[in-house]
Design a protein around this motif. Sequence first.
Motif, PDB file in Angstrom:
ATOM      1  N   UNK A   1     -11.205 106.138 125.208  1.00 32.07           N
ATOM      2  CA  UNK A   1     -11.616 104.899 125.884  1.00 32.07           C
ATOM      3  C   UNK A   1     -11.285 103.679 125.042  1.00 32.07           C
ATOM      4  N   UNK A   2     -11.489 103.793 123.728  1.00 33.81           N
ATOM      5  CA  UNK A   2     -11.210 102.647 122.852  1.00 33.81           C
ATOM      6  C   UNK A   2      -9.706 102.360 122.806  1.00 33.81           C
ATOM      7  N   UNK A   3      -8.901 103.427 122.796  1.00 33.61           N
ATOM      8  CA  UNK A   3      -7.446 103.220 122.794  1.00 33.61           C
ATOM      9  C   UNK A   3      -7.022 102.546 124.092  1.00 33.61           C
ATOM     10  N   UNK A   4      -7.601 103.019 125.197  1.00 39.36           N
ATOM     11  CA  UNK A   4      -7.247 102.418 126.507  1.00 39.36           C
ATOM     12  C   UNK A   4      -7.656 100.947 126.564  1.00 39.36           C
ATOM     13  N   UNK A   5      -8.725 100.610 125.829  1.00 40.63           N
ATOM     14  CA  UNK A   5      -9.186  99.213 125.831  1.00 40.63           C
ATOM     15  C   UNK A   5      -8.386  98.346 124.858  1.00 40.63           C
ATOM     16  N   UNK A   6      -7.408  98.958 124.185  1.00 39.39           N
ATOM     17  CA  UNK A   6      -6.512  98.172 123.333  1.00 39.39           C
ATOM     18  C   UNK A   6      -6.860  98.175 121.856  1.00 39.39           C
ATOM     19  N   UNK A   7      -7.824  98.980 121.458  1.00 38.63           N
ATOM     20  CA  UNK A   7      -8.184  99.024 120.034  1.00 38.63           C
ATOM     21  C   UNK A   7      -7.268  99.991 119.283  1.00 38.63           C
ATOM     22  N   UNK A   8      -6.972  99.658 118.048  1.00 37.42           N
ATOM     23  CA  UNK A   8      -6.247 100.587 117.181  1.00 37.42           C
ATOM     24  C   UNK A   8      -7.280 101.542 116.588  1.00 37.42           C
ATOM     25  N   UNK A   9      -7.177 102.814 116.942  1.00 34.96           N
ATOM     26  CA  UNK A   9      -8.198 103.790 116.540  1.00 34.96           C
ATOM     27  C   UNK A   9      -7.620 104.722 115.472  1.00 34.96           C
TER      28      UNK A   9
ATOM     29  N   UNK B   1     -20.621 107.904 115.578  1.00 37.69           N
ATOM     30  CA  UNK B   1     -20.536 106.538 115.044  1.00 37.69           C
ATOM     31  C   UNK B   1     -19.223 105.892 115.464  1.00 37.69           C
ATOM     32  N   UNK B   2     -19.329 104.647 115.860  1.00 34.43           N
ATOM     33  CA  UNK B   2     -18.117 103.871 116.121  1.00 34.43           C
ATOM     34  C   UNK B   2     -18.117 102.726 115.118  1.00 34.43           C
ATOM     35  N   UNK B   3     -17.411 102.946 114.043  1.00 36.86           N
ATOM     36  CA  UNK B   3     -17.337 101.933 112.990  1.00 36.86           C
ATOM     37  C   UNK B   3     -15.934 101.369 112.924  1.00 36.86           C
ATOM     38  N   UNK B   4     -15.636 100.741 111.843  1.00 37.11           N
ATOM     39  CA  UNK B   4     -14.298 100.183 111.723  1.00 37.11           C
ATOM     40  C   UNK B   4     -14.052  99.610 110.357  1.00 37.11           C
ATOM     41  N   UNK B   5     -12.816  99.240 110.143  1.00 32.28           N
ATOM     42  CA  UNK B   5     -12.400  98.643 108.866  1.00 32.28           C
ATOM     43  C   UNK B   5     -11.614  97.393 109.164  1.00 32.28           C
ATOM     44  N   UNK B   6     -11.928  96.331 108.417  1.00 34.75           N
ATOM     45  CA  UNK B   6     -11.206  95.085 108.621  1.00 34.75           C
ATOM     46  C   UNK B   6     -10.531  94.685 107.321  1.00 34.75           C
ATOM     47  N   UNK B   7      -9.220  94.385 107.449  1.00 34.10           N
ATOM     48  CA  UNK B   7      -8.469  93.953 106.270  1.00 34.10           C
ATOM     49  C   UNK B   7      -7.967  92.541 106.525  1.00 34.10           C
ATOM     50  N   UNK B   8      -8.503  91.592 105.750  1.00 26.36           N
ATOM     51  CA  UNK B   8      -8.021  90.209 105.870  1.00 26.36           C
ATOM     52  C   UNK B   8      -6.551  90.177 105.468  1.00 26.36           C
ATOM     53  N   UNK B   9      -6.240  90.877 104.416  1.00 29.98           N
ATOM     54  CA  UNK B   9      -4.863  91.097 103.994  1.00 29.98           C
ATOM     55  C   UNK B   9      -4.802  92.526 103.464  1.00 29.98           C
TER      56      UNK B   9
ATOM     57  N   UNK C   1     -19.061  97.132 124.582  1.00 29.78           N
ATOM     58  CA  UNK C   1     -18.804  97.135 126.031  1.00 29.78           C
ATOM     59  C   UNK C   1     -18.009  98.373 126.440  1.00 29.78           C
ATOM     60  N   UNK C   2     -17.135  98.859 125.556  1.00 30.88           N
ATOM     61  CA  UNK C   2     -16.317 100.041 125.886  1.00 30.88           C
ATOM     62  C   UNK C   2     -17.145 101.322 125.769  1.00 30.88           C
ATOM     63  N   UNK C   3     -17.931 101.444 124.692  1.00 35.06           N
ATOM     64  CA  UNK C   3     -18.575 102.750 124.434  1.00 35.06           C
ATOM     65  C   UNK C   3     -19.960 102.892 125.082  1.00 35.06           C
ATOM     66  N   UNK C   4     -20.599 101.784 125.379  1.00 40.44           N
ATOM     67  CA  UNK C   4     -21.969 101.870 125.904  1.00 40.44           C
ATOM     68  C   UNK C   4     -22.067 102.713 127.190  1.00 40.44           C
ATOM     69  N   UNK C   5     -21.110 102.562 128.141  1.00 42.31           N
ATOM     70  CA  UNK C   5     -21.212 103.405 129.358  1.00 42.31           C
ATOM     71  C   UNK C   5     -21.058 104.900 129.071  1.00 42.31           C
ATOM     72  N   UNK C   6     -20.481 105.243 127.927  1.00 38.96           N
ATOM     73  CA  UNK C   6     -20.252 106.667 127.616  1.00 38.96           C
ATOM     74  C   UNK C   6     -21.419 107.310 126.876  1.00 38.96           C
ATOM     75  N   UNK C   7     -22.398 106.499 126.486  1.00 37.03           N
ATOM     76  CA  UNK C   7     -23.531 107.038 125.709  1.00 37.03           C
ATOM     77  C   UNK C   7     -24.373 107.943 126.615  1.00 37.03           C
ATOM     78  N   UNK C   8     -24.602 109.196 126.189  1.00 40.72           N
ATOM     79  CA  UNK C   8     -25.372 110.128 127.030  1.00 40.72           C
ATOM     80  C   UNK C   8     -26.817 109.661 127.227  1.00 40.72           C
TER      81      UNK C   8
END
Lengths: 436, 258
Positions: free
Chosen positions: A245-253, A60-68, A84-91
């Motif tokens: 891959x997500x870190x390389x794409x600039x996401x905070x993981x 699962x590639x989920x996430x958490x969003x904090x407005x504040x 776009x980042x994870x789709x090419x890695x899906x087996x």
Amino acid sequence: MRGLLGIALRNLFLRREQGLLLFAVIAAASGVLVGVMSLSAGVAATQKDVVTTFLSGELNVGGYFKVHPDSISPVVGDAAKVRAVVEPLVPGGCLLRERGRGQATAGAGRHRVRSYVVALDVEGEGAALRRFKVKDGALETLARPRTVALSTQLAGRLHVRVGDMATLFTQTVGGQRNALDVEVVAITERAGLLGESAGILVSNATLRELDGYRPGSAGVLQVACAGVDGGGLDVDGLAGQFRDSLRQAGFAVLPPAREAYGDKLSPLLREGWAGQRVDVTTWEDESAFLGFISAGLAALTVLVGAITLAVVMMGLFVSLSVAVRERTREVGTLRAVGMHRRSVVGMFMLEGMLLGAVSSGLGAAVAAGVCVLLRDAISLPEALSGFLFSDTLPLAPGPGHVVAAVVLATVGATLASIIPAARASSLSPRSAMDSL
Amino acid sequence: MRTRIPLPSFVLALLLIPVLAAAAEAKPSADELVRQVDKRMSMQSDYRGVVRIRETRKDGIERLIEMQVYRRDSSQNFLMVITQPRNMAGGGYLRIGKNLWEYNAALGHWERTTRRANIVGTIACEGDFDRSRLAEDYTAVDEGEEVIQGTRYRKLYLSARPDTEVSFAHLRLWLDPDLNIVKRIGYAPSGRVLRTDLVRSYQKLKDPVTQQPIIHYREVFEQEEEEGTQLVVRYEDVQLAPLSPNLFTKSWLEGRLR
């Protein structure tokens, strides 16, 4: 060796009554062990099936969003970028499906019940939608806006049926509290504890409206693979690739943690950051809160294994000790005609080993057969079905269980016969004369 | 001395009898009846009143609730302030346009809710205290008449119009000859009976704006079918007079506690 085997077999047949009793005890103990192992395996398989149907993909590639820093929502604001980042890695053979997550209180009349919300991409799920067992109505109807499918447990507590209206109350991404009237379009079968804790199914669009998410957001992107075992996928390895891959794409993981997303909400809420964090989890992480069930069943298996071993060892020890005393003349005579001490030890150990192997083999095989016959045939009481994730006894016997039971019983029997055999070998040829 | 009726007049009278009888029997349609019910209960003036609820649960536990209700039907604003029990006092419900909010005074939280949700943990709904809008929300079907103890009651079956937010998807009404609702049963969309109400008495008021008489509930008995919870709702101290323009705001309700 063949001679020893012959003597051992002959002795077993000669002492038929004792032999049969021991045979029955060892066979029963082995059978119970196979039954418990089948139950353990069956529950594990059902649990994974239910978890990967309701809560999680293999990955699962989920996430958490904090407005504040004081509010948190389990959502990825811009799901397209993550996809776009994870789709090419899906087996191959796996698909990337979009699901929503949340918590809500469902209400109807004066009744209220709180549960996790699972939002589905009704049109995109395809065959996966059929993995939900529907008791009444049709899950496809969730494609209509403002509709909900409830688990049997939740529908029962709210006293609603298909066609009735319910209200969902929740806290939006900004911290406000919202409500939405929804029509009950389906009622799903019991799914163990998940029917209670994740019993609200809606479409992604309905969840967005309820939680105030913008279009293009998603709760989680799940890698769903055909088959319960995920086709032998190395999920931990793949999770590592996704994170890199997500870190390389600039996401905070977020770092990996063996916790379900719902259990991470409170600790993350206490953290002082705001904005988006992405989290990659495996199905085992998402079902960590159910670990007590597999741990409990594993403990039960060990306990039954220990009891089996104790029964086999005690039974054989007592039986062979009595046999040594009764067969003093025979042993003394054998020693007098030139049998070595080692051969006497071997004869008694072979006797125990034969009894252990044959009785446990038969008991385990019969138990496996019975498990196959009883699979999904015994209805469970409601309290138990919640923990076992099934309305019927989930048994999954396998050849491994039979082999394990036979090996355990045979090893136990062999070990139990060492001391009586050693005693027998210590008898002198004169003891045959003394016993007259 | 006997007066003779002329023959042409007699024939004319004979011909007119069925026509007059048919005219006398021509009843208003079900939708028309519902419109008349709404009209008899609607007002142009602002409304304020006290609602006292006695709830009796199946296990015998009783609860008393008191609320002040403020309405401005011309702009469809609605405010309800809980005054009893003390632990809930200061909380309430506010509707601005189509949004209905519940205020928890203990937490200082506003929570958006819907007209279907029950209020104050009872079997009552916001719609019980709001203006009558049966014609707007429902389509009606005439179910004929029912004679109970010599009185003819008109039975109507109402179904919610699409996309309307109502407490009951279906309603069955019993109207007396004066078009007062004397009994109503609320149904879920699946046809399950949710609540049965008996209107025990009405009060007559005069709208100060239109100078027209209006009727308003005085006491309603409500019973939940499922668990047998009973409610006696009394509408008291009703005043039809202009209300403050600042009344229908969140800050007004929050300010009451301060």
